[in-house]
Design a protein around this motif. Structure first.
Motif, short mmCIF file in Angstrom:
data_model
loop_
_atom_site.label_atom_id
_atom_site.label_comp_id
_atom_site.label_asym_id
_atom_site.label_seq_id
_atom_site.Cartn_x
_atom_site.Cartn_y
_atom_site.Cartn_z
N THR A 94 38.67 41.10 41.32
CA THR A 94 38.90 42.22 40.67
C THR A 94 40.12 43.17 41.20
OG1 THR A 94 37.34 43.82 42.03
CG2 THR A 94 36.55 42.52 39.96
N GLN A 95 40.64 42.56 42.26
CA GLN A 95 41.70 43.36 43.00
C GLN A 95 43.15 42.75 42.13
OE1 GLN A 95 41.73 43.95 47.14
NE2 GLN A 95 39.99 42.40 47.47
N TYR A 96 44.07 43.79 42.26
CA TYR A 96 45.24 43.59 41.56
C TYR A 96 46.75 44.36 42.18
CZ TYR A 96 43.74 48.27 40.09
OH TYR A 96 43.36 49.51 39.92
N SER A 97 47.54 43.70 41.77
CA SER A 97 48.78 44.21 42.23
C SER A 97 49.63 44.95 41.03
CB SER A 97 49.77 43.17 43.03
OG SER A 97 50.16 42.07 41.97
N VAL A 98 50.44 45.78 41.56
CA VAL A 98 51.18 46.37 40.46
C VAL A 98 52.48 46.60 40.91
CG1 VAL A 98 51.28 48.83 39.06
CG2 VAL A 98 49.11 47.83 39.77
N ARG A 99 53.38 46.08 40.04
CA ARG A 99 55.16 46.15 40.14
C ARG A 99 55.46 46.15 41.52
NH1 ARG A 99 56.13 51.64 36.50
NH2 ARG A 99 55.70 50.27 34.28
N GLY A 100 54.89 44.95 42.12
CA GLY A 100 55.48 44.59 43.61
C GLY A 100 54.50 45.15 44.80
N SER A 133 32.75 44.95 40.89
CA SER A 133 33.73 46.00 41.13
C SER A 133 32.91 47.43 41.11
CB SER A 133 34.52 45.98 39.60
OG SER A 133 34.98 47.26 40.00
N PHE A 134 33.50 48.30 41.81
CA PHE A 134 32.84 49.60 41.90
C PHE A 134 32.37 50.01 40.64
CE2 PHE A 134 32.17 54.07 42.06
CZ PHE A 134 31.30 54.29 43.10
N VAL A 135 33.13 49.75 39.52
CA VAL A 135 33.15 50.61 38.37
C VAL A 135 31.93 49.69 37.46
CG1 VAL A 135 34.35 51.25 36.29
CG2 VAL A 135 35.54 51.36 38.28
N ASN A 136 31.24 50.62 37.11
CA ASN A 136 29.95 50.12 36.06
C ASN A 136 30.36 50.44 34.65
OD1 ASN A 136 28.00 49.62 34.46
ND2 ASN A 136 26.38 50.05 36.40
#
Length: 824
Positions: free
Chosen positions: A158-164, A194-197
């Motif tokens: 669920t992790q993501y990278s944003v604009r480098g 993920s933390f978000v339910n």
């Protein structure tokens, strides 16, 4: 002991709140036939009180409870509206009347709350879309990964990278409370939940850069989640082959106390079993979350957010066969495993948030939170492998078998990593709205204490063709197996460290927002500044204090044109003071002198809203540039990040993001995203090379559809194409000598859902579906085309030629899932 001033003040607030008269509140926004807010609408009550809407069409009026009260809405250019309400004590009733026009009137264009987010460069996503879109990891993160500039080449994470930026550069808030992730996660299949339910979500706001000073000290993005505050009893149950979830909502008779709670369980066995490694895999990912609200009065609300997450990951690999190479020269890697991995993650999170509405213009907020995580990562895995040529003779009984071994060896990995982290936050935020001048001032101050106790023990021994492979350091001259090495045996990689580290932080911000006119054009400006000071202490650490200041600004203009256009320019200095993981170097030792990474960030954006096929569409375009200094370079292996902790690099990132969203199918929202990115870094002045997150091209489609003849049968499509990331080289390799790239990432997930019950399809009492507000059954196909996407490479030496082969570690294959959702 004498009471303190703070104690007396709190007691006074609580005592005063109970002396408030028995009242209810009616509030809302008044719109005209074009959905534009109406200024200066007079609201009169039958008990003699009254008020007037502001320039945003907003009104709020307090009326006596437990009696019928008539409200009359009048305006010189609109027809009168009358409504009678009877509220319970403490009830907060929202009423949004639409007034019809009796005379032609050209009013000023105002910016409502939704438009305000647009001018701030914030993307708002539907909570219902979050729950519907298919994905191996469904939820909020699954949806934002379909946005331009947001990338993740691992569907198990669920992790993501944003604009480098990397995974550690993203802020996540739930109801204005910052939340955290576990520290020791190495692979996506360990993450679980993920933390978000998703069942509890009301609003999803996301900013990919150029965000305001009120948001925290990170370099890349802000994900701002709002949980619902229920007004009645209800619940939701979701079941699938990947796990299940259940949530319950309650509200007291006087509407003062409301709760929403959810429990989730996830089992990744279905996904992991689709990979090429045969395993005994027993994941147990469980969490419980609750959000409570109590309204002491109209002026004082108290909220509690709590979370308990219990994740157990037991992994016992058995065998693996990976075929690669070409049709003319096929090669296979066979591995036989012994040993297992046992990981435990226990996280506990609790936060109190108090809202005090001093008057219509001033809101004061107080937040206190505690996050505690205990993590265990223990593994001993022996892998014995054969690398050889594959029999490709069609019709041969040994077709696909390895006939000639080109390499043979073994690899033993050992780990005993334990971490205990406690993070405590105390924060105050405030807002002052000056309605007449359309001004708003926001401020905040926050204290954070972090206490991390970490034991890191990892080593790896590699044996190839009967010879122990030495570490890849220049001081070793290793020509095995052709020349004997007479030095002592040593592990290929070895890290041992014990850290007891404390970090104290004080941060704050102040910002000013103004809505005004520039001729006939609407103008929105925001100017703010953040400051952050932190001190690192610990056993064997010389105390170090540092501070940074981050000025930021935004300007947006909505021209008085026939076309509906909006232009934005935002940027400033963004700093990321180091968290514990950024202080810990490759050797596991904490460096308290690590500086805050700095990014000078500029974003130029445009929104163009238009009609196509008589339906609404919007094209959003953003060009951005980042100049980064004091960069803390790192390596990325699966989802584990290891930093150099020396600030010996500089970097840049620039790109273009575009998204076209609208009703491609009437009544549904879909979008197409495109992103171009280039990000490079210069380590120790050796020249610029690609960063580990250099995702050059990204294309995504999120599409919703339904059958016209069977409108209850719906289709959901989630398509992603990302060009290959750097990272195909060994983790120990010099990135300047080994710039290998992984293959492109291609994935399509599709879901089918048949709606049994919804707001347009209800059943009479007595029918078995009459108790449900919504009910559906569905079928999902993950990775429809069974694409072999690669997350990393395993490197094996050829005994004959001394070549190293990069054997791809594939992600999940095609998987089928069934699910059921009901809401009552």
């Amino acid at each position: 002991m004498k009471p303190t001033r703070c104690t007396l003040f709190v007691c006074f607030l609580l005592f005063a709140s109970f002396l408030v008269a028995q009242t209810g509140t009616v509030r809302g926004v008044i719109l005209d036939g074009n959905n534009q807010p109406i200024d200066a609408v007079n609201i009169k009550t039958s008990v003699g009180t009254g008020t007037q809407t502001n320039k945003n069409g907003f009104y709020k009026i307090v009326i006596p409870s437990d009696e019928k009260v008539t409200l009359t809405f009048t305006h010189i250019a609109h027809k009168t509206i009358t409504v009678t309400v009877q509220l319970k004590n403490g009830e907060d009733y929202e009423f949004y009347p639409v007034m019809s026009t009796t005379a032609e009137q050209i009013g000023a264009v105002v910016i409502d709350s939704r438009k305000r987010k647009t001018v701030e460069g914030i993307t708002t996503l539907s909570a219902e879309t979050v729950r519907l879109i298919p994905g191996a990891n469904p939820g909020v993160e699954n949806l934002i990964m379909s946005l331009p500039g947001v990338s993740n080449n691992n569907e198990l994470s669920t992790q993501y990278s944003v604009r480098g930026g990397n995974y550690d550069e993203n802020l996540v808030y739930v109801n204005e409370i910052e939340v955290y992730r576990p520290f020791l996660i190495r692979s996506g299949q360990q993450e679980g939940l993920s933390f978000v339910n998703t069942d509890m979500v009301q609003n999803v706001d996301f900013s990919a850069g150029g965000f305001q000073a009120k948001f925290g000290d990170k370099l890349s993005s802000v994900l701002d989640i709002t949980y619902r505050r229920p007004v009645s009893f209800g619940g939701r149950v979701n079941l699938s082959l990947l796990g299940g979830s259940a949530s319950i909502e309650t509200s007291s008779n006087d509407s003062k106390f409301s709760t929403i709670s959810g429990i989730r369980f996830r089992d990744n066995s279905l996904l992991v079993n689709s990979r090429q490694t045969e395993t005994n895999f027993r994941p147990r990912f469980t969490d419980f979350q609750t959000y409570l609200t109590y309204k002491f009065s109209d002026k004082f609300h108290l909220n509690f957010l709590g979370n308990i997450s219990l994740n157990d990951y037991d992994y016992e690999p058995l065998t693996r066969q990976t075929n690669f190479g070409t049709l003319q020269d096929p090669i296979a890697l066979l591995i036989f495993y012994q040993g297992r991995e046992e990981d435990r993650y226990r996280t506990y999170f609790g936060a109190l948030k108090a809202n005090y509405f001093l008057n219509d213009d001033v809101t004061l907020k107080f937040i206190a939170s505690t996050y505690h995580t205990t993590e265990q990562e223990h593994f001993d895995i022996l892998a014995q492998y054969r690398l050889g040529e594959v029999n490709s003779n069609i019709g041969d009984e040994n077709l696909g078998e390895v006939e000639f071994s080109e390499g043979i060896g073994s690899q033993l990995n050992h780990g005993r990593n334990d971490l205990d982290a406690l993070i405590v936050n105390v924060e105050h935020k405030g807002t002052y709205e000056i309605e007449n001048d359309e001004n708003q001032i926001d401020w905040g101050i926050k204290y954070t204490h972090e206490d991390i106790r970490d034991r890191l023990i990892e080593w790896e021994v590699i044996d190839s063709a009967g010879f122990s492979i030495r570490p890849p350091f220049p001081e070793f001259s290793n020509n095995q197996p052709y020349e004997a090495f007479e030095g002592p045996l040593a592990p290929f990689q070895s890290i041992r460290a014990r850290n007891n580290t404390q970090i104290d932080r004080v941060s704050g911000y102040v910002q000013w927002s103004k809505q005004s006119k520039l001729g006939k054009h609407e103008l929105y400006t925001n100017v703010g500044v953040r400051a952050h000071s932190w001190t690192v202490n610990g056993d064997g650490i010389q105390s170090k204090t540092q501070a940074v200041v981050s000025p930021r600004a935004q300007i947006a203009i909505k021209p008085d044109w026939e076309q509906d256009m909006l232009f934005r320019l935002s940027g400033g200095f963004y700093h990321q003071p180091p968290f514990y993981r950024e202080l810990r170097a490759f050797d596991g030792v904490v460096n308290p002198n690590v500086k805050a990474q700095q990014s000078i960030h500029v974003v130029l954006g445009n929104d163009y809203s238009f009609k196509l096929w008589k339906r609404p569409f919007k094209l959003t375009t953003e060009a951005y540039y980042k100049n980064l200094s004091n960069v803390n370079a790192y390596t990325l292996e699966n989802v584990r990040i290891r930093y150099r902790a020396d600030n010996n690099a500089e970097a840049f990132a620039y790109g273009l993001d575009m998204r076209l969203n609208g009703e491609f199918v009437p009544g549904t929202e879909s979008w197409v995203s495109f992103g171009y990115l280039r990000t490079e870094e210069n380590i120790n002045n050796r020249g610029f090379i690609r960063r580990p997150t250099d995702q050059r091209m990204k294309f995504a489609v999120l599409f919703q559809d339904y059958m016209r003849k069977i409108p209850n049968l719906k289709l959901y499509l989630n398509l992603t194409y990302n060009t290959g990331l750097p990272g195909g080289s060994p983790s120990y390799a010099d990135p300047y000598l080994f710039q290998s790239e992984l293959p492109d990432y291609k994935r399509v997930d599709v879901g089918f859902s048949y709606v049994l019950v919804d707001k347009d399809k209800q059943f009479n009492k007595g029918h078995w579906l009459s108790s449900f507000k919504d009910a559906s059954i569905g079928f999902e196909i993950f990775n429809v085309f069974d694409t072999f996407n690669t997350i990393t490479n395993t490197w094996v030496r050829d005994v004959y030629t001394k070549r190293q082969f990069g054997i791809p570690n594939f992600l999940t294959g095609r998987v089928f899932n069934v699910k059921m959702n009901v809401r009552f």
